[in-house]
Write an enzyme that holds these catalytic residues in place. Structure first.
Site, mmCIF file in Angstrom:
data_model
loop_
_atom_site.group_PDB
_atom_site.id
_atom_site.type_symbol
_atom_site.label_atom_id
_atom_site.label_comp_id
_atom_site.label_asym_id
_atom_site.label_seq_id
_atom_site.Cartn_x
_atom_site.Cartn_y
_atom_site.Cartn_z
ATOM 1 N N CYS A 40 -39.089 43.365 -2.374
ATOM 2 C CA CYS A 40 -37.806 42.931 -1.936
ATOM 3 C C CYS A 40 -36.799 42.797 -2.765
ATOM 4 C CB CYS A 40 -37.888 41.687 -0.925
ATOM 5 S SG CYS A 40 -38.902 42.033 0.673
ATOM 6 N N ALA A 41 -36.948 43.620 -4.076
ATOM 7 C CA ALA A 41 -35.894 43.715 -5.002
ATOM 8 C C ALA A 41 -35.692 44.963 -5.491
ATOM 9 C CB ALA A 41 -36.492 42.653 -5.917
#
Length: 454
Positions: A376-377
């Site tokens: 999630c980055a």
């Protein structure tokens, strides 16, 4: 490891045992092994103490803020005392507000909804999506990934100096990266923000479980974190900080609890008077068990002592990094370099392996749980990995976009309750997989790399 360090490690493991420490899992090669939970950065296992506290309270559960009965009054006191405990844990200012939310993501979306009109937001591309994406309705400036802490401060100062100085502005920054584990210069970034008339919110999701966090010492305006990363289950989070923007904004959710007075108008409409306390943004029946579990975790960590916790974790970090350094095919990902201080979060890639394939083998053949993907980055991982993906394995990355099947990494993370045996098994497993290869065949099913059956 010295005798004193060994004693400290045993003390912490005994003082802060976690749920699942004795769970066994099957191996595809036969037999069972105690599960090595090394995915704390996604969700840390709950502390046994937290679970025991919740279990002791559960028979007394009642409605909060709405009941005259004994259990309702008891639950209300428990909920509000939990708020005070977390405020003390964060060293909040006397006039700060602490709002219980569902998660860090929920907290930052709440703050985004409370921004003044025409607010400018500054956020580094290195942020987790929870702190990168909520600002879409504001005038947002995305800052390039810095390669040193000093460069982060310089980049922010330049961006703030070039902004319209007359409007409100907010800086959003992580305390510790969920990808590299590296600590960010929060105090210096806060000083830069305030020097240019901006405010700052700290995403402490990865920082608060590992280091003491003081709102006053760091001089941040708000702080957000999740209970499920702080050894507390039940889907709760926290947003704490200055009250003015929160009090001036419409409630995050409209409903019971947020409203102080509701009356029909002669024209058929409804007039509403909203609370100005934290209740303004806590509509609905609150998650009292979630709030209580966060407070319980805060107490447990405080009583254990962060000095001991940090020292114990540093020992594990050094053990993992030293073990990975012995494998030439392993590349550890970093923004700030090998000497940068960090928490127990380490991401890496292995030459010749797709990371999803490697992580699946760690699980199926060694009973080790890690994370693989882009965490999630996505912008940060693309910066760290570059445009050339590592060699394809038999399985693809579950989160990868078309054309980026092998653009992914492996993340190992740990903290309170992690025994030496788990990290030693992980290091030995990495070495065996790189030297001997996987013992099993794997395939992609429903976006996940899994062992083949039959």
């Amino acid at each position: 490891m010295s005798v004193s360090t060994t004693a400290a490690a045993q003390t912490i493991c005994a003082q802060l045992p976690v749920l699942g420490r004795d769970v066994t899992v099957p191996l595809v090669t036969g037999g069972e092994v105690t599960y090595a939970a090394l995915d704390y950065a996604a969700s840390a296992p709950a502390l046994q103490r937290v679970w025991d506290d919740v279990a002791a309270y559960a028979p007394y559960y009642g409605s909060v803020h709405r009941g005259a009965g004994y259990l309702s009054q008891l639950s209300t006191d428990l909920f509000e005392n939990a708020r005070k405990t977390v405020e003390e844990f964060l060293d909040c200012r006397p006039d700060d507000q602490l709002i219980f939310t569902r998660s860090t993501t929920d907290s930052l979306n709440l703050l985004a909804a409370a921004l003044p009109a025409d607010c400018q937001v500054f956020v580094f591309e290195t942020e987790h999506h929870a702190s990168l994406l909520p600002w879409q309705d504001a005038r947002v400036t995305y800052l390039n990934a810095p390669r040193t802490p000093a460069q982060a401060v310089e980049t922010l100062e330049k961006a703030l100096a070039d902004r319209d100085p007359y409007g409100p502005a907010l800086v959003c920054v992580t305390g510790a990266s969920n990808v590299t584990g590296e600590l960010w210069p929060v105090r210096e970034l806060a000083a830069a923000a305030h020097a240019h008339g901006a405010r700052i919110v700290l995403d402490a999701a990865q920082l608060a479980p590992h280091h003491p966090v003081s709102v006053q010492d760091l001089d941040v305006d708000w702080i957000a974190f999740s209970g499920h990363k702080l050894y507390a289950p039940f889907g709760s989070g926290v947003l704490a900080g200055r009250a003015d923007w929160l009090q001036a904004a419409d409630p995050y959710l409209a409903g019971g609890g947020a409203s102080r007075k509701v009356a029909r108008r002669e024209d058929g409409g409804v007039d509403v008077e909203w609370h100005e306390t934290a209740a303004r943004h806590e509509a609905g029946s609150p998650n009292v068990i979630g709030a209580y579990s966060i407070a319980s975790a805060c107490k447990a960590l405080t009583e254990a002592g962060f000095d001991t916790l940090v020292a114990r974790e540093q020992h594990l970090i050094e053990k993992v990094r030293a073990g990975l350094a012995e494998v030439p095919q392993v590349k550890v990902l970093s923004l700030f370099g090998d000497d940068a201080p960090r928490v127990g979060v380490i991401s890496f890639v292995v030459d010749g392996w797709n990371s999803s394939h490697f992580a699946a083998a760690l699980s199926a053949e060694y009973g080790i749980g890690v994370r693989d993907g882009l965490f999630c980055a996505h912008p940060l991982l693309r910066t760290l990995l570059g445009t050339d993906p590592q060699t394809q394995g038999e399985c693809g990355a579950p989160e990868a976009a078309p054309g980026e099947k092998s653009l992914n990494a492996i993340r190992v993370s740990f903290g309170a309750g992690t025994p030496d045996e788990h990290v030693e098994r992980f290091i030995n497993a990495v070495k065996e997989l790189v030297t001997d290869g996987a013992k099993w065949k794997y395939t992609t099913e429903n976006g996940r790399c899994v062992p083949t059956v039959g």
